[in-house]
Write a protein that holds these residues in place. Structure first.
Motif, mmCIF file in Angstrom:
data_model
loop_
_atom_site.group_PDB
_atom_site.id
_atom_site.type_symbol
_atom_site.label_atom_id
_atom_site.label_comp_id
_atom_site.label_asym_id
_atom_site.label_seq_id
_atom_site.Cartn_x
_atom_site.Cartn_y
_atom_site.Cartn_z
ATOM 1 N N THR A 8 -3.717 8.316 7.194
ATOM 2 C CA THR A 8 -5.124 7.902 7.193
ATOM 3 C C THR A 8 -5.625 7.685 5.769
ATOM 4 N N PHE A 9 -6.747 7.001 5.673
ATOM 5 C CA PHE A 9 -7.418 6.668 4.397
ATOM 6 C C PHE A 9 -6.542 5.754 3.532
ATOM 7 N N ILE A 10 -5.736 4.886 4.126
ATOM 8 C CA ILE A 10 -4.763 4.151 3.319
ATOM 9 C C ILE A 10 -5.363 2.859 2.746
ATOM 10 N N THR A 11 -5.446 2.820 1.426
ATOM 11 C CA THR A 11 -5.986 1.670 0.699
ATOM 12 C C THR A 11 -5.088 0.448 0.916
ATOM 13 N N LYS B 181 -7.772 20.371 -11.414
ATOM 14 C CA LYS B 181 -7.961 21.648 -12.127
ATOM 15 C C LYS B 181 -6.800 22.609 -11.847
ATOM 16 N N LEU B 182 -6.261 22.504 -10.637
ATOM 17 C CA LEU B 182 -5.086 23.327 -10.288
ATOM 18 C C LEU B 182 -3.917 22.975 -11.216
ATOM 19 N N ILE B 183 -3.681 21.675 -11.377
ATOM 20 C CA ILE B 183 -2.570 21.225 -12.235
ATOM 21 C C ILE B 183 -2.811 21.676 -13.680
ATOM 22 N N ASN C 146 -4.226 15.681 8.903
ATOM 23 C CA ASN C 146 -4.259 17.138 8.699
ATOM 24 C C ASN C 146 -4.029 17.562 7.256
ATOM 25 N N THR C 147 -3.628 16.631 6.388
ATOM 26 C CA THR C 147 -3.368 17.055 5.006
ATOM 27 C C THR C 147 -3.419 15.906 4.017
ATOM 28 N N GLY C 148 -4.038 16.205 2.860
ATOM 29 C CA GLY C 148 -4.079 15.226 1.779
ATOM 30 C C GLY C 148 -3.676 15.886 0.471
ATOM 31 N N SER C 149 -4.414 16.946 0.098
ATOM 32 C CA SER C 149 -4.120 17.639 -1.157
ATOM 33 C C SER C 149 -2.744 18.288 -1.130
ATOM 34 N N SER D 268 0.862 -1.186 0.000
ATOM 35 C CA SER D 268 0.000 0.000 0.000
ATOM 36 C C SER D 268 0.898 1.235 0.000
ATOM 37 N N ILE D 269 0.266 2.372 -0.189
ATOM 38 C CA ILE D 269 1.062 3.605 -0.233
ATOM 39 C C ILE D 269 0.456 4.640 0.712
ATOM 40 N N GLY D 270 1.277 5.149 1.616
ATOM 41 C CA GLY D 270 0.791 6.048 2.657
ATOM 42 C C GLY D 270 1.295 7.463 2.479
ATOM 43 N N SER E 194 -13.745 10.935 -7.466
ATOM 44 C CA SER E 194 -13.344 12.325 -7.716
ATOM 45 C C SER E 194 -12.568 12.890 -6.522
ATOM 46 N N ILE E 195 -12.278 12.012 -5.553
ATOM 47 C CA ILE E 195 -11.565 12.450 -4.340
ATOM 48 C C ILE E 195 -10.166 11.853 -4.253
ATOM 49 N N PHE E 196 -10.063 10.509 -4.345
ATOM 50 C CA PHE E 196 -8.712 9.971 -4.109
ATOM 51 C C PHE E 196 -7.822 10.099 -5.340
ATOM 52 N N ALA E 197 -6.533 9.908 -5.089
ATOM 53 C CA ALA E 197 -5.500 10.108 -6.115
ATOM 54 C C ALA E 197 -5.509 11.550 -6.643
ATOM 55 N N GLY E 198 -5.919 12.468 -5.787
ATOM 56 C CA GLY E 198 -5.990 13.887 -6.172
ATOM 57 C C GLY E 198 -7.425 14.259 -6.503
ATOM 58 N N THR E 199 -7.962 15.248 -5.783
ATOM 59 C CA THR E 199 -9.367 15.630 -5.998
ATOM 60 C C THR E 199 -9.537 16.322 -7.363
ATOM 61 N N SER E 200 -10.794 16.470 -7.758
ATOM 62 C CA SER E 200 -11.080 17.190 -9.015
ATOM 63 C C SER E 200 -10.495 18.598 -8.970
ATOM 64 N N GLU E 201 -10.578 19.226 -7.779
ATOM 65 C CA GLU E 201 -10.075 20.607 -7.666
ATOM 66 C C GLU E 201 -8.555 20.637 -7.873
ATOM 67 N N ILE E 202 -7.867 19.655 -7.285
ATOM 68 C CA ILE E 202 -6.404 19.618 -7.439
ATOM 69 C C ILE E 202 -6.044 19.318 -8.904
ATOM 70 N N ASP F 159 -14.751 3.209 8.416
ATOM 71 C CA ASP F 159 -16.142 2.968 8.059
ATOM 72 C C ASP F 159 -16.525 3.938 6.937
ATOM 73 N N LYS F 160 -16.647 3.429 5.716
ATOM 74 C CA LYS F 160 -16.783 4.318 4.563
ATOM 75 C C LYS F 160 -18.203 4.335 3.997
ATOM 76 N N MET F 161 -18.458 5.318 3.111
ATOM 77 C CA MET F 161 -19.743 5.428 2.420
ATOM 78 C C MET F 161 -19.967 4.228 1.497
ATOM 79 N N GLY F 162 -18.905 3.793 0.842
ATOM 80 C CA GLY F 162 -19.003 2.676 -0.100
ATOM 81 C C GLY F 162 -17.646 2.017 -0.214
ATOM 82 N N TYR F 163 -17.407 1.282 -1.353
ATOM 83 C CA TYR F 163 -16.081 0.695 -1.560
ATOM 84 C C TYR F 163 -15.788 -0.199 -0.350
ATOM 85 N N HIS F 164 -16.846 -0.947 0.036
ATOM 86 C CA HIS F 164 -16.826 -1.599 1.343
ATOM 87 C C HIS F 164 -15.841 -2.756 1.480
HETATM 88 C C1 LIG Z 1 -11.508 5.654 -0.252
HETATM 89 C C2 LIG Z 1 -10.238 6.434 -0.170
HETATM 90 C C3 LIG Z 1 -9.029 5.791 -0.394
HETATM 91 C C4 LIG Z 1 -7.823 6.489 -0.285
HETATM 92 N N1 LIG Z 1 -6.624 5.834 -0.447
HETATM 93 C C5 LIG Z 1 -5.464 6.488 -0.181
HETATM 94 C C6 LIG Z 1 -4.209 5.785 -0.189
HETATM 95 O O1 LIG Z 1 -4.133 4.597 -0.477
HETATM 96 N N2 LIG Z 1 -3.094 6.486 0.152
HETATM 97 C C7 LIG Z 1 -3.122 7.799 0.472
HETATM 98 O O2 LIG Z 1 -2.073 8.354 0.779
HETATM 99 N N3 LIG Z 1 -4.290 8.486 0.471
HETATM 100 C C8 LIG Z 1 -5.450 7.870 0.163
HETATM 101 N N4 LIG Z 1 -6.652 8.544 0.175
HETATM 102 C C9 LIG Z 1 -6.651 9.958 0.511
HETATM 103 C C10 LIG Z 1 -6.961 10.879 -0.654
HETATM 104 O O3 LIG Z 1 -5.927 10.871 -1.587
HETATM 105 C C11 LIG Z 1 -7.248 12.257 -0.053
HETATM 106 O O4 LIG Z 1 -8.465 12.165 0.669
HETATM 107 C C12 LIG Z 1 -7.351 13.344 -1.109
HETATM 108 O O5 LIG Z 1 -6.099 13.575 -1.713
HETATM 109 C C13 LIG Z 1 -7.869 14.682 -0.511
HETATM 110 O O6 LIG Z 1 -7.166 15.012 0.635
HETATM 111 P P1 LIG Z 1 -7.976 15.382 1.974
HETATM 112 O O7 LIG Z 1 -8.942 14.306 2.234
HETATM 113 O O8 LIG Z 1 -6.987 15.707 3.024
HETATM 114 O O9 LIG Z 1 -8.801 16.664 1.608
HETATM 115 P P2 LIG Z 1 -8.265 18.184 1.684
HETATM 116 O O10 LIG Z 1 -6.924 18.272 1.085
HETATM 117 O O11 LIG Z 1 -8.457 18.669 3.070
HETATM 118 O O12 LIG Z 1 -9.327 18.899 0.747
HETATM 119 C C14 LIG Z 1 -10.652 19.196 1.169
HETATM 120 C C15 LIG Z 1 -11.358 19.916 0.006
HETATM 121 O O13 LIG Z 1 -10.653 21.122 -0.290
HETATM 122 C C16 LIG Z 1 -10.306 21.142 -1.658
HETATM 123 N N5 LIG Z 1 -9.025 21.837 -1.851
HETATM 124 C C17 LIG Z 1 -7.840 21.614 -1.236
HETATM 125 N N6 LIG Z 1 -6.893 22.418 -1.727
HETATM 126 C C18 LIG Z 1 -7.488 23.197 -2.677
HETATM 127 C C19 LIG Z 1 -7.054 24.241 -3.550
HETATM 128 N N7 LIG Z 1 -5.784 24.635 -3.569
HETATM 129 N N8 LIG Z 1 -7.959 24.812 -4.374
HETATM 130 C C20 LIG Z 1 -9.252 24.396 -4.376
HETATM 131 N N9 LIG Z 1 -9.730 23.415 -3.585
HETATM 132 C C21 LIG Z 1 -8.860 22.827 -2.745
HETATM 133 C C22 LIG Z 1 -10.194 19.684 -2.055
HETATM 134 O O14 LIG Z 1 -10.318 19.520 -3.455
HETATM 135 C C23 LIG Z 1 -11.357 19.103 -1.280
HETATM 136 O O15 LIG Z 1 -12.543 19.311 -1.985
HETATM 137 C C24 LIG Z 1 -7.858 7.870 0.024
HETATM 138 C C25 LIG Z 1 -9.088 8.530 0.206
HETATM 139 C C26 LIG Z 1 -10.257 7.820 0.107
HETATM 140 C C27 LIG Z 1 -11.569 8.537 0.319
#
Ligand SMILES: Cc1cc2nc3c(=O)[nH]c(=O)nc-3n(C[C@H](O)[C@H](O)[C@H](O)COP(=O)(O)OP(=O)(O)OC[C@H]3O[C@@H](n4cnc5c(N)ncnc54)[C@H](O)[C@@H]3O)c2cc1C
Length: 382
Positions: free
Chosen positions: A156-159, A371-373, A130-133, A123-125, A361-369, A201-206
């Protein structure tokens, strides 16, 4: 199957046998695994026996030396077989490539053969509470101490987190150097000071054992460092192209599946004396959905081809991850709507599809991130 991207005799045979494997060994167990919130190790071992794990690895590490197209076939057929959550694609095509590309020869020999047999799940952590994006803001700290690194922090959230045998962990080795202070280190599940939290405990992807990971004075050998200290961010940027492509494939295939479910249903469900698909409103919505799905497939296939050809597709794969991640959610929403009340019931597949696709639209980088790229590469500075 004739319109599939990879259509040589070898591809067809591989796809057909893997499809049969999924139908026999995986799909019938999905409800049980969903309820257990876990996929048993035995299925990993069976997949390993058949050569379905990391088939791209060279033979010296137990692989088959096959191209990325076989990973695409495995990813697609798992999803068609309702197995979103059996995270073999993350293991084979996202986490293990870090070990292959950046680990020492000793580490490769130790871990890679098990990655092909199923004895080692990866897996990859990266993400922390406190931070994902903003990956540069991670706080998990690794301090060199003699021949070891001592790690403190939390992920957290580590697949695959709950069952992983080895974790590719992003840490700060120099907290004052921003993204240049990030390194990647392999953490063995038995490393002292490492423990896991609950399965989340997730919404889906159970079926997926998404978990929290904790490191308290966790000691790992210094030789577990991947590549060079401070290069972690660069390595992640290099590997994110394939990760985002892998997730884009998930988006596209699940959109195709949701469309198929909707089409099948509207042809048999009747209201006001005729199949609901014959109401122009429904038919036109399906025409819209089919058009979006077709556009997605065309775009995705071009990216898969270019990725295999070794091209840089960072900009376009960010567009795909963003657009396909949103598109599959639109399609799944409409597919449930067309099922009426049955769409909300577990016995209909669209119910699970709708829940599952929300994370795309959330993991591996959100849609917003994404759009940033994209916008930065357009010369803008949002
Ligand atoms: C089911 C699942 C599996 C996952 N698996 C892994 C995994 O294996 N390994 C791992 O490391 N991570 C994993 N993740 C984590 C996932 O990559 C992060 O949840 C995701 O990158 C967003 O980070 P965050 O949750 O901290 O949200 P945040 O970074 O707090 O973002 C919250 C909101 O703010 C928006 N936002 C943040 N910055 C900006 C900006 N500059 N401009 C506009 N909008 C912004 C985001 O788009 C989002 O809508 C997983 C998540 C889920 C739900």
């Amino acid at each position: 199957m004739d319109d599939m991207l990879f259509n040589t005799e070898e591809h067809r045979i591989f796809r057909e046998s893997f499809r049969k494997f999924v139908a026999r060994e995986i799909t019938p167990h999905v409800p049980e695994w969903e309820a257990n919130r876990a996929v048993p190790r035995s299925i990993w071992l069976k997949m390993g026996e058949e050569g379905y794990l990391c088939p791209w690895l060279p033979e010296e590490y137990g692989g088959l030396g096959l191209g990325f197209e076989y990973s695409v076939i495995i990813n697609e057929e798992l999803l068609r077989g309702n197995a979103f959550g059996v995270e073999v694609p993350l293991h084979s095509d996202v986490a293990t490539p870090y070990i292959y590309s950046f680990a020492s020869t000793e580490m490769k020999k130790r871990w890679l053969p098990g990655c092909t047999t199923g004895e080692v799940i990866t897996s990859i952590g990266l993400t922390e509470p406190n931070t994902g994006s903003d990956l540069a803001a991670i706080r998990t700290r690794a301090v060199k101490d003699g021949d070891s690194y001592v790690i403190n922090g939390q992920k957290t959230f580590i697949t695959n987190g709950y069952f992983a045998d080895v974790i590719v962990l992003a840490v700060k080795t120099d907290p004052d150097a921003g993204h240049r202070g990030i390194s990647l280190i392999l953490v063995d599940k038995d490393a002292p000071g490492f423990h896991r939290g609950r399965k989340l405990d997730k919404m889906g992807y159970h079926m997926q054992d998404t978990a929290e990971l904790f490191f308290e004075d966790c000691r790992v050998p210094a030789g577990n460092l991947l590549g060079e200290e401070g290069q972690g961010f660069t390595y992640m940027m290099e590997k994110l192209q394939q990760e985002r492509l892998e997730v884009s494939i998930k988006c596209q295939v699940l959109a195709e599946e949701a469309l198929k479910e909707a089409l099948n249903y509207v042809k048999v469900r009747e209201a006001f004396g005729k199949p609901i698909g014959n109401f122009q409103y429904t038919a036109f919505r399906l025409a819209d959905m089919a058009t979006e799905v077709e556009l997605g497939r065309t775009f995705l296939d071009s990216l898969i081809r270019d990725h295999i050809a070794g091209k840089n597709i960072v900009q376009r794969v960010s567009m795909a991850k963003y657009w396909l991640g949103e598109m599959v959610n639109r399609i799944a929403y409409q597919a449930v709507q067309m099922h009426g009340g049955y769409g909300y019931m577990e016995e209909y597949r669209v119910c699970k599809l709708y829940r599952d696709v929300r994370c795309l639209s959330i993991f591996a980088g959100t849609s917003e991130i994404m759009k940033l790229i994209i916008s930065r590469r357009l010369g803008l500075n949002p």
